[in-house]
Design a protein around this motif. Structure first.
Motif, PDB file in Angstrom:
ATOM      1  N   ASP A   1     -12.368   0.177  -1.702  1.00 33.65           N
ATOM      2  CA  ASP A   1     -13.344   0.423  -2.769  1.00 33.65           C
ATOM      3  C   ASP A   1     -13.372   1.904  -3.135  1.00 33.65           C
ATOM      4  O   ASP A   1     -13.374   2.273  -4.316  1.00 33.65           O
ATOM      5  CB  ASP A   1     -14.746  -0.015  -2.327  1.00 33.65           C
ATOM      6  N   GLU A   2     -13.409   2.747  -2.106  1.00 29.72           N
ATOM      7  CA  GLU A   2     -13.462   4.193  -2.330  1.00 29.72           C
ATOM      8  C   GLU A   2     -12.196   4.679  -3.044  1.00 29.72           C
ATOM      9  O   GLU A   2     -12.248   5.578  -3.890  1.00 29.72           O
ATOM     10  CB  GLU A   2     -13.625   4.914  -0.992  1.00 29.72           C
ATOM     11  N   MET A   3     -11.073   4.059  -2.728  1.00 37.01           N
ATOM     12  CA  MET A   3      -9.799   4.437  -3.350  1.00 37.01           C
ATOM     13  C   MET A   3      -9.645   3.792  -4.728  1.00 37.01           C
ATOM     14  O   MET A   3      -8.796   4.206  -5.525  1.00 37.01           O
ATOM     15  CB  MET A   3      -8.642   4.020  -2.432  1.00 37.01           C
TER      16      MET A   3
ATOM     17  N   ILE B   1      -9.383   3.274  11.033  1.00 37.12           N
ATOM     18  CA  ILE B   1      -8.655   2.795   9.861  1.00 37.12           C
ATOM     19  C   ILE B   1      -8.386   3.973   8.922  1.00 37.12           C
ATOM     20  O   ILE B   1      -9.296   4.745   8.613  1.00 37.12           O
ATOM     21  CB  ILE B   1      -9.467   1.714   9.112  1.00 37.12           C
ATOM     22  N   PHE B   2      -7.135   4.087   8.485  1.00 38.38           N
ATOM     23  CA  PHE B   2      -6.752   5.089   7.490  1.00 38.38           C
ATOM     24  C   PHE B   2      -6.193   4.374   6.264  1.00 38.38           C
ATOM     25  O   PHE B   2      -5.474   3.378   6.388  1.00 38.38           O
ATOM     26  CB  PHE B   2      -5.666   6.030   8.034  1.00 38.38           C
ATOM     27  N   LEU B   3      -6.504   4.896   5.107  1.00 39.25           N
ATOM     28  CA  LEU B   3      -5.920   4.412   3.864  1.00 39.25           C
ATOM     29  C   LEU B   3      -5.559   5.644   3.031  1.00 39.25           C
ATOM     30  O   LEU B   3      -6.421   6.487   2.762  1.00 39.25           O
ATOM     31  CB  LEU B   3      -6.901   3.538   3.082  1.00 39.25           C
ATOM     32  N   GLY B   4      -4.298   5.755   2.666  1.00 39.80           N
ATOM     33  CA  GLY B   4      -3.962   6.940   1.895  1.00 39.80           C
ATOM     34  C   GLY B   4      -2.515   7.041   1.490  1.00 39.80           C
ATOM     35  O   GLY B   4      -1.674   6.213   1.841  1.00 39.80           O
ATOM     36  N   ASN B   5      -2.251   8.106   0.736  1.00 35.17           N
ATOM     37  CA  ASN B   5      -0.901   8.448   0.294  1.00 35.17           C
ATOM     38  C   ASN B   5      -0.852   9.962   0.092  1.00 35.17           C
ATOM     39  O   ASN B   5      -1.722  10.687   0.595  1.00 35.17           O
ATOM     40  CB  ASN B   5      -0.529   7.685  -0.976  1.00 35.17           C
TER      41      ASN B   5
ATOM     42  N   GLU C   1       1.602   8.966  12.137  1.00 36.25           N
ATOM     43  CA  GLU C   1       1.985   8.118  11.007  1.00 36.25           C
ATOM     44  C   GLU C   1       2.031   8.860   9.679  1.00 36.25           C
ATOM     45  O   GLU C   1       2.671   8.409   8.741  1.00 36.25           O
ATOM     46  CB  GLU C   1       1.028   6.926  10.913  1.00 36.25           C
ATOM     47  N   ALA C   2       1.333   9.972   9.568  1.00 35.19           N
ATOM     48  CA  ALA C   2       1.375  10.865   8.400  1.00 35.19           C
ATOM     49  C   ALA C   2       1.333  10.124   7.059  1.00 35.19           C
ATOM     50  O   ALA C   2       2.272  10.217   6.260  1.00 35.19           O
ATOM     51  CB  ALA C   2       2.617  11.745   8.476  1.00 35.19           C
ATOM     52  N   PRO C   3       0.276   9.380   6.753  1.00 34.40           N
ATOM     53  CA  PRO C   3       0.215   8.691   5.452  1.00 34.40           C
ATOM     54  C   PRO C   3       0.254   9.657   4.273  1.00 34.40           C
ATOM     55  O   PRO C   3       0.678   9.282   3.176  1.00 34.40           O
ATOM     56  CB  PRO C   3      -1.127   7.939   5.518  1.00 34.40           C
TER      57      PRO C   3
END
Length: 687
Positions: free
Chosen positions: A557-559, A399-403, A379-381
């Motif tokens: 929250d971390e982001m 779970i991944f959260l990013g850009n 998925e390469a966020p």
């Protein structure tokens, strides 16, 4: 069927896996009889005479903390003469018993293997369409080798190596002893013109895997395997162009030791040698999967020269024969987090080319494994500017959260409820299981679809179309839609309480002790199942979705954000759950529905990418080092987020996008009148 031994009038707890169905039966009850009483899918065609062997089961012994049961060595009756005769004439796998002959003499955990299931599990992890970048580690090279000369005592292998260097620019090579044993005969059969299969990974090591006389034009193949805690999915891939020739899957046989990962770690802690049992079980399953893929692909096992495996950390350690106990307690230390290059034979994979090589992707952290790394590869966020939430849900959620600026990752213990386990009428995905459900908000009447039939239950011809499979239970996607539909129809309040018939206006809300259940389907008069959603079922889904949402909120929250730009649902979960139902439950944060997409089996796609490209392996190894891991087990706010997420969809987080398409009834079934939660558009924003 065998006569039950005479015993005292007592009963025992019997637990069947992988279905998770359990109940108490009288001591001396044959296993096959117990299975039928509990609605377990155990096959038999000979009427219990011990002839057909369709009812084979595998008992588990020792302490099972998850089930709060200890299985004694004499939990089943001793092997009788019928079983001895069958084993002597046709053979039983080690540890197997015939369900029609073995009788229950104490509390017991019994695994029903795939070949004994009347309705086989549907492994919903098919290969997603993806154009593969082809840069495989294993390639074929045609080479002409100098013949031996009495004046030059160089060995055949050294002259082969020299020819490869001169004709292909390939440096030094190595070979296993099995390859060297066949080398001279192959060279002479081809008159010193041969085709070599060379494996060169991104670390630079080049290994001779096999040799064929003359010019070989046939392709080589590899396996991409997603080794999950519940299911194992595999794809047979052509290493020439990346095409998937066959896909198949099976249940992870370790389920009989524990449905979730911590249950298996607990089993190892409490049962000396338990890790060896589970290692043997999963390795045997991988060989079975390889054999099935070979047959379905119409190829020979000898042509499979590579396997890439992705898995969570506990499965990783058990596959490698490493004790997983350290993963059961903080700080969740891994034996190794780097990628692993090895011979497939080292992990018992013998149903391939004897020299086949294996590659296991790196692990991100103690509970974020190689399967999560494969999702990140697929998925390469980090390649996008918008903020992406990628959710891969099984018995453990990654779970991944990013850009392009930063990527965060965590795992969250959702448990097996999303896959139909620990649900009163639940079952794994198999023909006859309810997978889709709608409830009319006015009449409160349900309509549903089952796996294996495209008709809805109120369509003409449905009964005839499902006559063979029947309606057997409800699988993961079905229970998720059922709870969400109950909330939208006003049968369930925001706190998760099911209303009674006077409150909901339907007799389908039935009393079950001090709580209520919603009746979906009733075939009890004809001996069939009675399928309901109980208060306990709703609570199980609430616990699972709360763990998932709490993990997501920790990353947000971390982001430093309260919203995301897009949500990607990965795995079987993503392919079979509608975004609307997921959002009604509060499994994912509020976002426009068109921004919620499915990635299919992203872990399997990542495994295929790594199989087809050594540069992809190098890329994910580098990316894993850049991902920031958030540990949910010790995060101070996890419990706070978890409690707030128990409400459906949420106690405090706003869901304005959901409110645009769904108006949730403002009902409360709490007897003291406390509010069970507001509708999607009227929630208090975070402070």
């Amino acid at each position: 069927m065998t006569e039950a031994p005479k015993v005292d009038a007592k009963d025992a707890l019997v637990i069947f896996t992988p279905s998770g169905k359990r109940g108490r039966v009288s001591l001396g009850t044959p296993v096959l009889t117990a299975a039928r009483q509990l609605g377990v899918d155990l096959d038999s065609v000979c009427g219990g005479r011990g002839i057909c062997s369709k009812c084979q089961i595998t008992p588990g012994y020792g302490e099972f903390a998850k089930h709060a049961v200890t299985v004694a060595p004499d939990a089943l009756s001793p092997i009788n003469t019928v079983e001895e005769r069958y084993d002597r004439v046709r053979g039983l796998k080690p540890g197997r018993r015939l369900g029609c002959q073995a009788c229950i003499m104490g509390d017991v955990v019994l695994d029903v293997p795939p070949e004994s299931q009347l309705h086989r599990q549907v492994i919903r992890k098919s290969a997603a369409e993806r154009v593969m970048k082809m840069d495989p580690a294993t390639r074929l090279y045609y080479v002409e080798v100098a013949e031996p000369d009495i004046h030059d005592p160089t060995g055949d292998f050294q002259r082969l190596s020299t020819a490869l260097k001169n004709q292909w620019g390939i440096g030094s090579i190595t070979a296993d002893l099995d390859v060297l044993r066949a080398l001279q005969k192959t060279l002479r059969k081809g008159q010193f013109k041969v085709t070599a299969a060379l494996h060169k990974d991104h670390t630079g090591t080049t290994r001779l895997l096999d040799l064929w006389p003359g010019f070989r034009d046939a392709p080589l193949y590899g396996l991409a395997i997603d080794l999950g805690s519940t299911t194992i999915a595999g794809h047979l891939v052509d290493l020439t162009d990346g095409r998937v020739l066959a896909s198949s899957g099976l249940m992870n046989p370790q389920i009989r030791f524990g449905e979730d990962l911590m249950s298996r770690v607990s089993y190892v802690m409490m049962n000396p040698g338990g890790d060896l049992e589970m290692t043997a079980a999963v390795r045997d399953a991988l060989n079975t999967l390889a054999e099935v893929l070979t047959i379905e692909g119409g190829i020979t096992a000898h042509d499979i020269v590579e396997a890439v495996i992705v898995c969570n950390p506990v499965m990783h350690h058990l596959l490698l024969g490493i004790d997983p106990v350290e993963l059961g307690q903080a700080p969740f230390a891994l034996a190794t987090s780097d990628s692993i290059h090895l011979a497939c034979s080292e992990v018992g994979m013998t149903a391939l080319n004897p020299s086949a090589r294996g590659y296991i992707l790196p692990l991100i952290a103690g509970h974020v494994g190689a399967d999560a790394a494969a999702v990140a590869l697929s998925e390469a966020p980090e390649a996008r500017d918008d903020l992406s939430l990628v959710v891969d849900v099984g018995t453990n959620a990654e779970i991944f959260l990013g850009n392009s600026t930063r990527v965060l990752a965590c795992s969250s213990p959702t448990g097996p409820a999303f896959e139909g386990a620990q649900i009163s009428s639940g079952q794994r995905a198999a023909p006859g299981a309810i997978e889709r459900l709608e409830i009319d908000p006015i009449t409160k009447e349900p309509r549903f679809r089952v796996i294996g039939c495209d008709l809805w239950s109120d369509d003409p011809g449905f009964a005839a179309a499902t006559a063979q499979t029947g309606i057997t239970g409800i699988c993961g996607s079905g229970i998720i839609e059922a709870v969400a539909e109950m909330r939208m129809a006003g049968l369930l309040d925001g706190s998760g309480l099911i209303g009674g018939p006077d409150q909901t206006g339907t007799p389908r809300s039935e009393p079950t002790g001090r709580t209520f259940a919603y009746l979906i389907h009733d075939e009890s008069k004809s001996g069939g199942p009675r399928i309901t959603v109980t208060q306990g079922d709703v609570r199980a889904i609430q616990l699972a979705k709360s763990a998932l949402y709490a993990g997501t909120r920790l990353l947000m929250d971390e982001m430093g954000v309260d919203t995301v730009d897009r949500v990607v649902l990965a795995g079987a979960f993503g392919a079979h759950i509608s975004p609307k139902h997921a959002m009604v439950l509060g499994m994912i944060p509020d976002v426009a529905l068109e921004k919620v997409t499915s990635a299919g089996n992203a872990a399997g796609t990542g495994a295929r990418m790594a199989l087809c490209s050594v540069s992809a392996r190098a890329a994910i190894e580098a990316q894993v080092r850049r991902i920031t891991k958030v540990e949910t087990a010790i995060a101070p706010r996890f419990q706070e987020h978890f409690v707030a997420a128990n409400a459906i969809p949420h106690a405090t987080d706003p869901f304005p996008e959901l409110a645009r398409i769904v108006t949730l009834p403002d009902v409360s079934f709490n007897t003291n009148g406390a509010s069970g939660g507001d509708s999607g558009g009227r929630r208090r924003r975070r402070g």
